[in-house]
Design a protein around this motif. Structure first.
Motif, PDB file in Angstrom:
ATOM      1  N   UNK A  39     -45.313 -71.752  86.147  1.00  0.00           N
ATOM      2  CA  UNK A  39     -45.060 -70.420  86.692  1.00  0.00           C
ATOM      3  C   UNK A  39     -46.375 -69.667  86.628  1.00  0.00           C
ATOM      4  N   UNK A  41     -48.688 -65.821  87.466  1.00  0.00           N
ATOM      5  CA  UNK A  41     -48.600 -64.370  87.589  1.00  0.00           C
ATOM      6  C   UNK A  41     -49.967 -63.803  87.914  1.00  0.00           C
ATOM      7  N   UNK A  45     -49.015 -58.278  88.993  1.00  0.00           N
ATOM      8  CA  UNK A  45     -47.899 -58.654  89.880  1.00  0.00           C
ATOM      9  C   UNK A  45     -46.807 -59.395  89.112  1.00  0.00           C
ATOM     10  N   UNK A  46     -45.796 -59.812  89.834  1.00  0.00           N
ATOM     11  CA  UNK A  46     -44.656 -60.458  89.217  1.00  0.00           C
ATOM     12  C   UNK A  46     -44.853 -61.948  89.018  1.00  0.00           C
ATOM     13  N   UNK A  47     -43.785 -62.584  88.539  1.00  0.00           N
ATOM     14  CA  UNK A  47     -43.809 -64.005  88.228  1.00  0.00           C
ATOM     15  C   UNK A  47     -43.438 -64.831  89.460  1.00  0.00           C
ATOM     16  N   UNK A  49     -42.478 -68.881  90.560  1.00  0.00           N
ATOM     17  CA  UNK A  49     -42.211 -70.256  90.154  1.00  0.00           C
ATOM     18  C   UNK A  49     -42.944 -71.215  91.079  1.00  0.00           C
ATOM     19  N   UNK A  62     -41.742 -75.230  94.803  1.00  0.00           N
ATOM     20  CA  UNK A  62     -41.581 -74.049  95.641  1.00  0.00           C
ATOM     21  C   UNK A  62     -42.138 -74.384  97.025  1.00  0.00           C
ATOM     22  N   UNK A  96     -48.506 -70.218  83.470  1.00  0.00           N
ATOM     23  CA  UNK A  96     -47.685 -70.488  82.300  1.00  0.00           C
ATOM     24  C   UNK A  96     -46.956 -71.816  82.466  1.00  0.00           C
ATOM     25  N   UNK A 107     -41.824 -70.486  76.499  1.00  0.00           N
ATOM     26  CA  UNK A 107     -43.022 -70.236  77.281  1.00  0.00           C
ATOM     27  C   UNK A 107     -44.282 -70.567  76.496  1.00  0.00           C
ATOM     28  N   UNK A 109     -48.414 -69.591  76.084  1.00  0.00           N
ATOM     29  CA  UNK A 109     -49.107 -68.302  76.031  1.00  0.00           C
ATOM     30  C   UNK A 109     -49.744 -67.928  77.351  1.00  0.00           C
TER      31      UNK A 109
ATOM     32  N   UNK B  45     -47.324 -62.889  77.091  1.00  0.00           N
ATOM     33  CA  UNK B  45     -46.518 -63.808  77.891  1.00  0.00           C
ATOM     34  C   UNK B  45     -45.066 -63.344  77.887  1.00  0.00           C
ATOM     35  N   UNK B  89     -37.654 -59.451  83.836  1.00  0.00           N
ATOM     36  CA  UNK B  89     -37.507 -60.307  85.022  1.00  0.00           C
ATOM     37  C   UNK B  89     -36.251 -61.157  84.899  1.00  0.00           C
ATOM     38  N   UNK B  97     -35.252 -74.008  95.654  1.00  0.00           N
ATOM     39  CA  UNK B  97     -36.093 -73.753  94.483  1.00  0.00           C
ATOM     40  C   UNK B  97     -35.436 -72.812  93.474  1.00  0.00           C
ATOM     41  N   UNK B 100     -37.615 -65.925  91.154  1.00  0.00           N
ATOM     42  CA  UNK B 100     -37.679 -64.775  90.277  1.00  0.00           C
ATOM     43  C   UNK B 100     -37.362 -63.496  91.040  1.00  0.00           C
TER      44      UNK B 100
END
Lengths: 117, 109
Positions: A39, A41, A45-47, A49, A62, A96, A107, A109, B45, B89, B97, B100
């Motif tokens: 994943x 980031x 911004x957002x996460x 996959x 994806x 990640x 997760x 780090x 994280x 989130x 898939x 998020x």
């Protein structure tokens, strides 16, 4: 307790291949119903996959990355890997590694990868 | 590809209760989407609070709970603390898939 740790180059040149590894301790790839994912980031911004590999070795990606990404596992070393080819500046992000499935989500780090010449 | 929607921002008073939701563009969220909820504080994280709709990790504070509510996955915080201020989130499985949500910035004020 399961612990994950990403490793790999922090700087990759445009058009090259980004390669990261995730070392897993406190758990095994060969037992249990687990999904091992990557994943990312981008800053602020957002996460997102990227893809996953199942304990059996089957992979899902994806669609946004499908032609560029490969996730593999080395059970003898208890680690799994990400390769993302033809990178551009848009691939600059914190990456990640994550385990999901039976027992929840764990997760790493995270590791910052910058794409720049 | 499905779109997962979350409230962009919410505010809760200390000691108050707030519910964050996670919706799907394909229809109702069910347990078959195996909803996860993650908390992320600045510079850290993410960590998993809830998995498979309702399950907690040992580190998940008791004041957080997960559920399905009105066709969405929901994360309820009862008795908000200042340290709960963070980005949250959700994550849904569509088989292939996984997707998020865009995240909810929760302010405790």
């Amino acid at each position: 307790q399961v612990q994950l740790q990403e490793s790999g180059p922090g700087l990759v040149k445009p058009s090259q291949t980004l390669s990261l590894a995730c070392s897993v301790s406190g758990g095994s790839f060969s037992s249990g119903n687990y999904y091992w994912s990557w994943i990312r980031q981008p800053a602020g911004k957002g996460l997102e996959w990227i893809g996953r590999i199942y304990t059996s070795g089957s992979t899902n990606y994806n669609p946004s990355f499908k032609s560029r990404v490969t996730i593999s596992v080395d059970t003898s070393k208890n680690h799994f890997s990400l390769k993302l080819s033809s990178v551009t500046a848009a691939d600059t992000a914190v990456y990640y590694c994550v385990r999901t499935g039976a027992g929840g989500g764990y997760w790493g780090q995270g590791t910052l990868v910058t794409v720049s010449s | 590809q499905a779109v997962v929607t979350q409230e962009p921002s919410l505010t809760v008073s200390p000691g108050g209760t707030v519910t964050l939701t996670c919706g799907s563009s394909t229809g109702a969220v069910t347990s078959g989407h195996y909803p996860y909820w993650f908390q992320q504080k600045p510079g850290q994280a993410p960590r998993t609070l809830i998995y498979d709709t309702t399950n907690k990790h040992p580190w998940t504070p008791a004041r957080f709970s997960g559920s399905l509510l009105g066709g969405k996955a929901a994360l309820t915080l009862s008795g908000a603390q200042p340290e709960d201020e963070a980005e949250y989130y959700c994550f849904l499985s569509y088989g292939d898939p996984w997707v998020f949500g865009g995240g909810t910035k929760l302010t405790v004020l």
